[in-house]
Motif scaffolding. Sequence first.
Motif: not given
Length: 151
Positions: A104-111, A123-127, A130-133, A146-151
């Motif tokens: 989340v804080y490292g910028g990998l999480a996205s909407t 969506i929060v990916p883990l090493p 594993k992904t939480y959605k 809103a800033r975390s939005a990805r296509g």
Amino acid sequence: MEKAHLPTSEAAVVAIREIAKEFALSMSVTDDIGADQTSRRTSAELFTVLDSDGSLPHEAFVELEGSPSVSVQLFPEDDAKITVDGVEFHDVPRDSVPAFLRSVYGGLASTKGRLFPPGQWLIVPLPGDKTYKELILDFNLTPWLARSARG
């Protein structure tokens, strides 16, 4: 990177404290210790400290200040509920909490928005693949979501 085993709620709080320091976040912690104090032991009699197996349950609630706003409720049963800008992730294994927060804080999480099924998802990916959605229930996205939005 090997996943750390967090045997107790206190160990998880220590790990979260290290992440808060790493990302320059302030945090607050509330501890509930004893069978009559933890949220999942509501049937325990008053002043009952130990569980029936003799263990001392410890639950912690951690709030991290900043953007996004994050809270972590650590349960004695080795799981956690993590809330990111109002989006709740239930039953996250306690051992996964540090990786979740780093994502989340490292910028990998996205909407991501979808037409079918309709809605916005956090969506929060883990090493380790594993992904939480989770579905974002509030249509008014916070600035971080809103800033975390990805296509």
